[in-house]
Design an enzyme around this catalytic site. Structure first.
Site, short mmCIF file in Angstrom:
data_model
loop_
_atom_site.label_atom_id
_atom_site.label_comp_id
_atom_site.label_asym_id
_atom_site.label_seq_id
_atom_site.Cartn_x
_atom_site.Cartn_y
_atom_site.Cartn_z
N ARG A 1 0.71 -1.36 -0.05
CA ARG A 1 0.16 -0.13 -0.05
C ARG A 1 0.88 1.06 0.21
NH1 ARG A 1 -5.05 -1.79 4.03
NH2 ARG A 1 -6.14 -2.44 1.55
N LYS B 1 -20.03 -14.21 0.80
CA LYS B 1 -21.98 -14.08 1.38
C LYS B 1 -22.16 -13.35 0.27
CE LYS B 1 -22.94 -13.19 5.60
NZ LYS B 1 -22.45 -11.97 6.21
N GLY C 1 -13.56 -2.88 -0.92
CA GLY C 1 -14.83 -2.24 -0.99
C GLY C 1 -15.09 -1.53 -1.39
N GLY D 1 -9.35 -8.16 -0.94
CA GLY D 1 -8.05 -8.80 -0.84
C GLY D 1 -7.83 -10.37 -1.14
#
Ligand code: AMP
Length: 393
Positions: free
Chosen positions: A36, A199, A371, A348
């Protein structure tokens, strides 16, 4: 209004305040994955080489409850950046107050990293007063924190109120938006979406959006079982909530032309850490848990991927952290690396599978913000990016 990138900015003699995503993993005070920070270096170097008189950097790290959570200090980040730039990086004791303003007036503080923004609850609360204090440090604002730009937090959102015509996006945001826009706006066909993970509810909006533009949507991971169950296929003890079955049923109804492809066989086990068994059938026996897609499913998916001109992948095909159940995910990573399509990988787990495969450099774009990239695919905009373009009202 179009977004303004830093390569069009005049930083000569200017004080620059820049938001990065330095939320790196730490173990015993050491950074275990610096990617990052590494991805932010081109923007940092550009600002400095363009004659900025001062660069004040800001970021969050982890989820501290208060400023007493010192294990979330950005000190290791300041040290690492100093090493990379071969220049002194001063870590300010806080983001605001605590004499930061005075510290920034010193000549010795050319490059400053403010301490963890989330030591102040005002950051996540998107408070105007906090954003205002931050804005007083500089003439120009730069946002290069793509992974946080889906959040309405003070340093990526409210702060834009104070930099009306002096707000720019950095190179990381530029590369993320260019890659995602290429997938979203008129993708080259065939366009194949691959969605996995745990999910359905987490990715429902993304799946619905993708269904309108993909030619094929390959579903894997635990995500597949609610779809199979909805079609009347037994899934044994696999992860499969009633809520997800309902969502999957609605998605299948919306898929009028059969774009959604599901696994036809599996790797199963009687427990999460048990032995891996082949299940050649689409149906999973009572007492068994589906933990990876099987060989026929892998072959089907790889065949479809080989025909694609655009591929978007988010989410693993199984419980890939356990090597016995990683073959599906690793096979998809390999298929993407061998594809000549425009390939984008986000999230990720898919990114770490891509890295583990050793072929990460062969995909067109690896998204740093899981996200944020999902939300951008779904909505075509992010609060932080929108504020950068239009300011805050
Ligand atoms: P997500 O954050 O939704 O992308 O989910 C990623 C997680 O899903 C990973 O930790 C995987 O181990 C887990 N996962 C994927 N497939 C399965 C499966 N068949 N059973 C249980 N967990 C799974």
């Amino acid at each position: 209004m179009a977004i303004k990138y830093i390569d069009t900015a005049n930083f000569e003699g200017k004080k620059v305040l820049a938001r990065f995503d330095f939320n790196v993993p730490l173990k015993d005070g050491n950074i275990t994955d610096t990617s990052r920070i590494d991805k932010a270096l081109p923007t940092i170097k550009h600002i400095l080489e363009s004659g900025a008189s001062k660069l004040t950097m800001m970021s969050h790290l982890g989820r501290p409850k208060s400023n007493e959570d010192t294990q979330f200090s950005l000190e290791p980040v300041a040290k690492y950046i100093a090493e990379k730039l071969d220049f002194n990086v001063v870590l300010a004791p806080a983001s605001v107050d605590a004499g930061v303003k005075e510290l920034l007036t010193l000549n010795e503080t050319k490059i400053v990293l403010l301490e963890n923004l989330r030591f102040h609850k005002e950051e996540k609360a998107n408070e105007m007063e906090f954003a205002s204090k931050l804005s007083h440090y500089a003439d120009v604002y730069v946002n290069d924190a793509f992974g946080v730009s889906h959040r309405k937090h003070a340093s990526v959102h409210e702060i834009n109120r104070f930099f009306a015509s002096n707000a720019y996006a950095g190179f990381l945001i530029k590369s993320e938006l260019e890659a995602l826009d290429k997938v979203l706006n008129k993708p080259q066909k065939p366009f194949v979406g691959i969605i996995g993970g745990a999910k359905v509810s987490d990715k429902i909006a993304t799946i619905e959006k993708l269904l309108t533009s993909v030619d094929h949507l390959l579903i894997g991971g635990a995500m597949a079982y609610p779809f199979l169950k909805s079609k009347g296929v037994e899934v044994g003890n696999s992860l499969c909530s009633d809520e997800d079955v309902k969502l999957a049923t609605n998605i299948l109804k919306a898929d009028k032309v059969g774009k959604i492809k599901l696994p036809v066989d599996h790797i199963v086990s009687n427990s999460l850490d048990g032995d891996a068994n082949t299940c050649d059938d689409v149906k999973i026996d009572e007492g068994m848990i589906g933990l990876d897609i099987g060989a026929k499913s892998i072959a089907n998916y790889c065949e479809i991927i080989s025909t694609a001109k655009t591929v978007l992948w988010n989410g693993p095909m199984g419980m890939f952290e356990n090597e016995s159940f990683s073959n599906g995910t690793m096979s998809i990573a390999k298929a993407l690396s061998e594809s000549s399509a425009f390939t984008v990988v986000g999230g990720g787990d898919s990114v770490s599978a891509m890295n583990k495969s050793g072929h990460a450099d062969k995909v067109s774009h690896i998204s740093t913000g899981g996200g944020a990239s999902l939300e951008y695919i779904e909505k075509g905009e992010l609060p932080g990016i929108q504020a950068l373009k239009f300011g805050v009202n």
